[in-house]
Write a protein that holds these residues in place. Structure first.
Motif, PDB file in Angstrom:
ATOM      1  N   ARG A 141     -62.917  26.207 -65.298  1.00 46.85           N
ATOM      2  CA  ARG A 141     -63.033  26.955 -64.033  1.00 46.85           C
ATOM      3  C   ARG A 141     -62.260  26.249 -62.923  1.00 46.85           C
ATOM      4  O   ARG A 141     -62.766  25.971 -61.846  1.00 46.85           O
ATOM      5  CB  ARG A 141     -64.510  27.133 -63.646  1.00 46.85           C
ATOM      6  N   ARG A 143     -59.361  25.733 -60.017  1.00 45.19           N
ATOM      7  CA  ARG A 143     -58.821  26.532 -58.920  1.00 45.19           C
ATOM      8  C   ARG A 143     -57.999  25.615 -58.017  1.00 45.19           C
ATOM      9  O   ARG A 143     -58.360  24.461 -57.797  1.00 45.19           O
ATOM     10  CB  ARG A 143     -59.935  27.218 -58.136  1.00 45.19           C
ATOM     11  N   ARG A 150     -54.045  31.386 -53.918  1.00 50.81           N
ATOM     12  CA  ARG A 150     -55.115  30.702 -54.615  1.00 50.81           C
ATOM     13  C   ARG A 150     -55.056  31.062 -56.097  1.00 50.81           C
ATOM     14  O   ARG A 150     -55.060  32.246 -56.460  1.00 50.81           O
ATOM     15  CB  ARG A 150     -56.474  31.101 -54.039  1.00 50.81           C
ATOM     16  N   GLU A 152     -56.761  30.534 -59.955  1.00 48.42           N
ATOM     17  CA  GLU A 152     -57.985  30.184 -60.667  1.00 48.42           C
ATOM     18  C   GLU A 152     -57.785  30.418 -62.156  1.00 48.42           C
ATOM     19  O   GLU A 152     -57.016  31.300 -62.565  1.00 48.42           O
ATOM     20  CB  GLU A 152     -59.173  31.017 -60.167  1.00 48.42           C
ATOM     21  N   ASN A 177     -64.555  34.440 -51.784  1.00 46.27           N
ATOM     22  CA  ASN A 177     -64.964  34.152 -53.158  1.00 46.27           C
ATOM     23  C   ASN A 177     -64.852  35.392 -54.031  1.00 46.27           C
ATOM     24  O   ASN A 177     -64.544  35.298 -55.228  1.00 46.27           O
ATOM     25  CB  ASN A 177     -66.396  33.613 -53.172  1.00 46.27           C
TER      26      ASN A 177
END
Length: 843
Positions: A141, A143, A150, A152, A177
């Motif tokens: 996970r 990022r 961004r 991820e 998010n």
């Protein structure tokens, strides 16, 4: 073994690897492939060393530094035999409010999840494993952020120094998010500093998939990147469906880039755009842009049309520079037909020039070489200067400075300046706008002038300043006009004779000036005093009448009515002579303002007046009285009034005017009349400035980074100016009101105009309005207006631009991603008679 400390430890890694077992073999003289080649620095609140297992555990804000890399986590475990490093957070419990309920529940959260930093790059994840022998690693996970985006990944594995595999990867520029949009791919292969290969690629809005590609290849390099330019699709009333901007952008290095794109139209063909930029900081910068089409988009004629713009600036050394700028078009209506920028379409002259400049600061000399052309698009006429050379010697004392410690003498205040100018001018005039016939005239001229000036070192009577100036000029010509009559009563004709000819002219000026001061103490609020500074000047100007045949510059003939007519042999020779007294008065009003213990001087307004009397003039010896009033103290407003008053009666053309006081006019008090009046008020007001988030602040180095290509379809000469200029202000307005009355000629003319050039208003947190207009108040007509709306959609934005009146009728709707790297991800809709460029009648 357990030790609690907050200190830093710097340990040679090779010694750490061998300190657990004394029986370990001694290291080779050279470094092994599985050994680190530098120092490892770490810290933690708690660190444990297990010698038997050869394991080091760092806990509590642990941090490890190796070269330019830094790893932070709540727990870091190093297994020396396995050559692995594990970084992870630790579970922790917390009480949080349950969604939709008023009570709290106990939840498990991970504290101190790992953060890996390499230079300016930062990678976050739930769990990180790295093998420093093989150079491979895994991030669960993970990022990271890069250039505003961004990234991820469900699982990130490093398969080498240059290869990274990502499973369940996504990319977005939205910082939430749960982002408003993102690109998702189940499998990605990243070749560091090269490219990213992904399959498949799905564009999501929220959780809804909107677009799909079976695979995609993206560049993975910083800064500008070569690649395909994404086209725009739309529909025009005249041209049908179109695809605009399909092309390629090429950026081979940091100093040069280029691009080419093409527009396809269903009914009319194509239009090609090209452009290139180059820049070397502190040395040179330039660009070349242009377009070509085989379709006249307005009139339907199949003709080839094109334009090219060139700009180049180069600093050869601190005192030498080269500037080049040029516009070239195929026809006079190119920009009028194809540009949506109002100022560009109204500009009916094209100017091109190349200028070489050299200066010698120590000797106050400078040299300029210029090549230029000015073309009138309406008449087709042009003027070329091929070349124009200027040499200038700045003003300096004729007899130098006085010796140190001695008193200056009167001759030390005599100064001189010298100027030399030579040019060849080629003028072409077209017989008519639709005619191919033209006439050409060539002229070669050189002149040099010497100016002598003197400022009296002392003041006459202690308060009057005297200054004098003498200008001597000599002009050289390679040709002249010779006027003659074929018979005594016939018309005067001319012929051009070639050779060397010289013309000498001069003029003299003497000026008396002083200052007078007046002080008022009204004590009005914070205004303690008002000072009035009066600066009167009286000057005498003299220049002989060079049209007199005795100078040899004019030839005189008597026409059939017995009136003498004089013809200039060279062109531009002063005639009539000047022997005039000029009076001028400058008034400056100032205020002394006291606020608490602070006081400051404030300029309120100026009022300037002037008139003159020319003793040698044949008529209108007394010049008009002109004055100008201008405010200085209003920070957000400027007011100006310009007026001209005449001492003469209005007279039909051809008749000599009479003084107003003639024929008994003085009995009626007629001494002066208003001939011209112009009032102008400029208001510039704005609201409070909003603070932008740190990520939206402009970079100080951004302006000097890279050239950055501008396609012709995006350049100011093609597109209308921006409606929104400053999003940091809650509101701003720029309004100009003007009134003009002209009674110098019959019939008199009155004009009332209002111009709103920049009105912006933040209606709500996300809505912003812009309005611009020009109003003819006398005719009660809206000459031009433009309405624009902007909607902030968090990571997206929408803008609607509407011109409802005039030839520029159009509308334009755009919804796009804010991030610069994804601005081509947008939806556009144009409307207008010539919807290709978004202007023209909408009906």
């Amino acid at each position: 073994m357990t030790r609690r400390t907050g200190a830093w430890f710097v340990l040679p890694v090779l010694l750490l690897a061998l300190s657990a077992h004394a029986q370990s073999p001694a290291p080779d003289s050279g470094r092994r492939a599985n050994e680190l080649d530098t120092l490892l620095t770490y810290k933690a609140r708690i660190h444990r060393h297990f010698a038997d297992e050869r394991v080091t555990v760092l806990e509590g804000e642990a941090e490890v530094r190796y070269r330019s890399m830094t790893l932070r986590a709540e727990r870091i475990t190093v297994r020396w035999d396995e050559h692995t490093l594990l970084a992870e957070g630790v579970p922790d419990t917390a009480w949080e409010k349950a969604p939709g309920r008023g009570d709290s529940i106990r939840v498990v959260r991970f504290r101190g999840e790992p953060v890996f930093i390499d230079g300016t790059e930062e990678l976050r994840g739930h769990r990180m494993v790295y093998n420093f022998k093989t150079g491979k690693g895994q991030v669960v996970r993970g990022r990271t952020e890069l250039e505003g985006g961004r990234y991820e990944g469900g699982t990130i594995k490093q398969a080498g120094q240059k290869t990274i595999w990502v499973a369940g990867g996504s990319y977005t520029t939205c910082e939430l998010n749960a982002p408003h949009y993102h690109f998702s791919s189940s499998k990605m292969k990243i070749l560091v500093n090269d490219k990213v290969i992904a399959r498949p690629v799905v564009l999501y809005f929220g959780r809804v998939p909107l677009a799909f590609l079976p695979f995609a290849i993206f560049p993975h390099t910083r800064g500008r990147q070569s690649g395909i330019l994404v086209p725009h699709y739309g529909q025009s009333e005249l041209e049908g469906r179109y695809l605009r901007g399909l092309g390629y952008y090429w950026a081979p290095n940091d100093y040069f880039d280029a691009s080419g794109s093409i527009d396809f139209f269903e009914r009319s063909g194509w239009m090609l755009h090209f452009g290139t930029n180059y820049a070397v900081r502190y040395l040179l910068r330039g660009n070349i842009t242009g377009s070509i089409t085989r379709k006249n988009f307005v009139y339907g004629q199949n003709v080839r049309r094109w334009d090219i713009h060139i700009s180049h600036a180069q600093t050869l050394d601190p005192t030498t520079s080269l500037q080049v700028s040029g516009y070239f078009v195929s026809d006079r209506n190119f920009y009028r037909d194809l540009s949506a920028d109002l100022e560009q379409r109204l500009r009916r002259q094209l100017q091109s020039n190349a200028t070489f400049s050299k200066s010698w600061p120590g000797s106050k000399n400078s040299l300029t070489l210029n090549l230029s052309e000015t073309r009138d698009l309406d008449t087709g006429s042009s003027i070329r200067m091929l070349p124009q050379v200027s040499f200038y010697h700045a003003q300096r004392s004729l007899f130098g400075s006085p010796p140190r410690g001695s008193r200056p003498r009167w001759y030390h205040s005599i100064y001189y300046a010298y100027n030399l100018r030579a040019y060849q001018r080629i003028s072409r005039a077209q017989a008519g706008t639709a005619s191919s016939l033209s006439t050409s005239e060539e002229e070669r001229v050189a002149n040099h002038s010497l100016r002598l000036s003197m400022v009296n070192p002392g003041k006459i009577f202690g308060w009057l300043q005297l200054s004098q100036g003498l200008n001597l000029s000599e002009d050289w010509f390679g040709q002249a006009k010779d006027y003659f009559r074929r018979d005594p009563t016939g018309p005067v004709t001319s012929r051009t004779i070639h050779g060397f000819f010289a013309r000498h002219t001069f003029n003299y000026q003497a000026t008396l000036a002083t200052k007078l001061y007046g002080l008022f103490t009204p004590h009005l609020g914070p205004v303690e005093a008002i000072r009035h500074v009066v600066s009167p000047t009286l000057s005498f100007q003299y220049s002989p009448d060079f049209s007199n045949p005795r100078w040899g510059y004019y030839e005189a003939f008597v026409d059939r009515s017995g009136r003498e007519v004089r013809y200039d042999r060279f062109g531009g020779t002063p005639r009539g002579g000047v022997q005039a007294l000029r009076i001028g008065v400058t008034n400056l009003f100032q205020a002394k303002v006291v606020q608490g213990e602070k006081e400051k001087k404030l300029d309120l307004f100026t009022w300037d007046l002037s008139t003159a009397y020319n003793f040698r003039a044949e008529e209108r010896k007394l010049s008009d009285l002109t004055w100008r009033l201008r405010t200085l103290f209003l920070p957000m407003m400027s007011l100006s009034v310009d007026a001209t008053h005449s001492f003469y009666q209005q007279a039909p053309p051809g008749e000599a005017p009479q003084y107003l006081w003639a024929d008994g006019g003085w009995k009626r008090g007629s001494f002066v009349r208003l001939a011209y009046l112009r009032f102008s008020a400029d208001v510039r007001v704005s609201g409070k400035r909003r603070t932008l988030p740190a990520e939206e602040q402009p970079s100080e180095e951004a302006e000097e980074e890279e050239p950055g290509i501008l396609l012709p379809g995006e350049t100011p000469r093609y597109q209308p100016g921006k409606a929104f200029e400053d999003f940091t202000l809650t509101w701003r307005a720029s309004v100009n009101l003007s009134f003009e009355l002209d009674k110098r000629w019959l019939p008199e003319r009155r004009r009332y105009y209002a111009r709103i050039s920049g009105l912006e208003l933040q209606l709500t947190r996300n809505w912003r309005l812009a309005y611009g207009a020009q109003l003819d108040l006398r005719e009660r007509d809206i000459v031009y207006q433009r309405i624009s709306l902007h909607r902030d959609l968090h990571c997206w934005e929408a803008e609607f631009d509407w011109v409802p009146t005039g030839r520029d009728k159009r509308y334009y709707l755009r919804i796009n991603v804010k991030a610069p790297q994804l601005r081509e991800l947008k939806l556009e809709k144009w409307g207008g008679r010539a919807g290709y460029l978004g202007y023209g009648s909408m009906y």
